[in-house]
Design a protein around this motif. Sequence first.
Motif, short mmCIF file in Angstrom:
data_model
loop_
_atom_site.label_atom_id
_atom_site.label_comp_id
_atom_site.label_asym_id
_atom_site.label_seq_id
_atom_site.Cartn_x
_atom_site.Cartn_y
_atom_site.Cartn_z
N LEU A 59 0.84 -1.20 0.00
CA LEU A 59 0.00 0.00 0.00
C LEU A 59 0.88 1.26 0.00
CD1 LEU A 59 -2.83 1.28 0.19
CD2 LEU A 59 -2.65 1.06 2.67
N VAL A 60 1.89 1.27 0.85
CA VAL A 60 2.80 2.41 0.92
C VAL A 60 3.51 2.62 -0.42
CG1 VAL A 60 4.95 3.24 1.97
CG2 VAL A 60 3.13 2.31 3.41
N LEU A 61 3.85 1.53 -1.07
CA LEU A 61 4.54 1.61 -2.36
C LEU A 61 3.60 1.98 -3.50
CD1 LEU A 61 6.91 -1.48 -2.02
CD2 LEU A 61 7.53 0.95 -1.83
N GLY A 62 2.31 2.04 -3.21
CA GLY A 62 1.34 2.41 -4.25
C GLY A 62 1.02 1.30 -5.23
N ASN A 63 1.15 0.06 -4.78
CA ASN A 63 0.94 -1.08 -5.67
C ASN A 63 -0.50 -1.58 -5.72
OD1 ASN A 63 3.63 -1.01 -6.33
ND2 ASN A 63 4.22 -2.53 -4.82
N TYR A 64 -1.41 -0.88 -5.08
CA TYR A 64 -2.82 -1.24 -5.14
C TYR A 64 -3.58 -0.20 -5.95
CZ TYR A 64 -2.44 -4.88 -1.55
OH TYR A 64 -2.13 -6.02 -0.86
N GLU A 65 -4.44 -0.67 -6.81
CA GLU A 65 -5.28 0.26 -7.57
C GLU A 65 -6.36 0.86 -6.67
OE1 GLU A 65 -6.81 -1.27 -11.23
OE2 GLU A 65 -4.87 -2.13 -11.79
N GLU A 66 -6.80 0.10 -5.70
CA GLU A 66 -7.84 0.56 -4.79
C GLU A 66 -7.29 0.51 -3.36
OE1 GLU A 66 -11.71 -1.27 -5.41
OE2 GLU A 66 -10.97 -2.03 -7.34
N ASP A 67 -6.89 1.68 -2.85
CA ASP A 67 -6.31 1.75 -1.51
C ASP A 67 -7.27 1.24 -0.44
OD1 ASP A 67 -4.09 2.83 -2.69
OD2 ASP A 67 -4.34 4.84 -1.82
N GLU A 68 -8.56 1.52 -0.60
CA GLU A 68 -9.53 1.08 0.41
C GLU A 68 -9.61 -0.44 0.48
OE1 GLU A 68 -11.19 2.58 2.93
OE2 GLU A 68 -9.86 4.19 2.32
N LYS A 69 -9.44 -1.11 -0.64
CA LYS A 69 -9.45 -2.57 -0.64
C LYS A 69 -8.25 -3.09 0.16
CE LYS A 69 -10.83 -4.93 -4.21
NZ LYS A 69 -10.90 -5.59 -5.54
N ALA A 70 -7.10 -2.50 -0.04
CA ALA A 70 -5.91 -2.90 0.71
C ALA A 70 -6.09 -2.64 2.20
CB ALA A 70 -4.69 -2.16 0.18
N ARG A 71 -6.67 -1.50 2.53
CA ARG A 71 -6.91 -1.19 3.94
C ARG A 71 -7.88 -2.20 4.55
NH1 ARG A 71 -6.70 4.21 1.83
NH2 ARG A 71 -4.92 5.29 2.72
N GLY A 72 -8.88 -2.60 3.78
CA GLY A 72 -9.83 -3.61 4.26
C GLY A 72 -9.17 -4.96 4.49
N ILE A 73 -8.28 -5.34 3.59
CA ILE A 73 -7.55 -6.59 3.75
C ILE A 73 -6.68 -6.53 5.00
CG2 ILE A 73 -5.72 -8.04 2.75
CD1 ILE A 73 -6.86 -7.22 -0.04
N ALA A 74 -5.97 -5.42 5.17
CA ALA A 74 -5.11 -5.26 6.35
C ALA A 74 -5.93 -5.29 7.63
CB ALA A 74 -4.31 -3.97 6.25
#
Length: 71
Positions: free
Chosen positions: A35-50
């Motif tokens: 997420l920090v590296l910007g490798n997710y197209e949808e930041d909210e999805k990554a936050r939800g996974i975390a």
Amino acid sequence: MVLTQEEWDSWKQSPVTKEFFKMLVKERESVKEELVLGNYEEDEKARGIARCLSDLSSLDYDSFREVAYER
């Protein structure tokens, strides 16, 4: 099947369970790094996974019972 506190405690002490919980923590750190590296197209999805990985890694007997038996 209703899981008792004693069964939960025994399961939590299992070497396999301990490794599983370590894996959850490592995977959450990996998701955060991506997420920090910007490798997710949808930041909210990554936050939800975390968030999900965090919730799972901190699961205790009372929380488990609440989800499993009080629906």
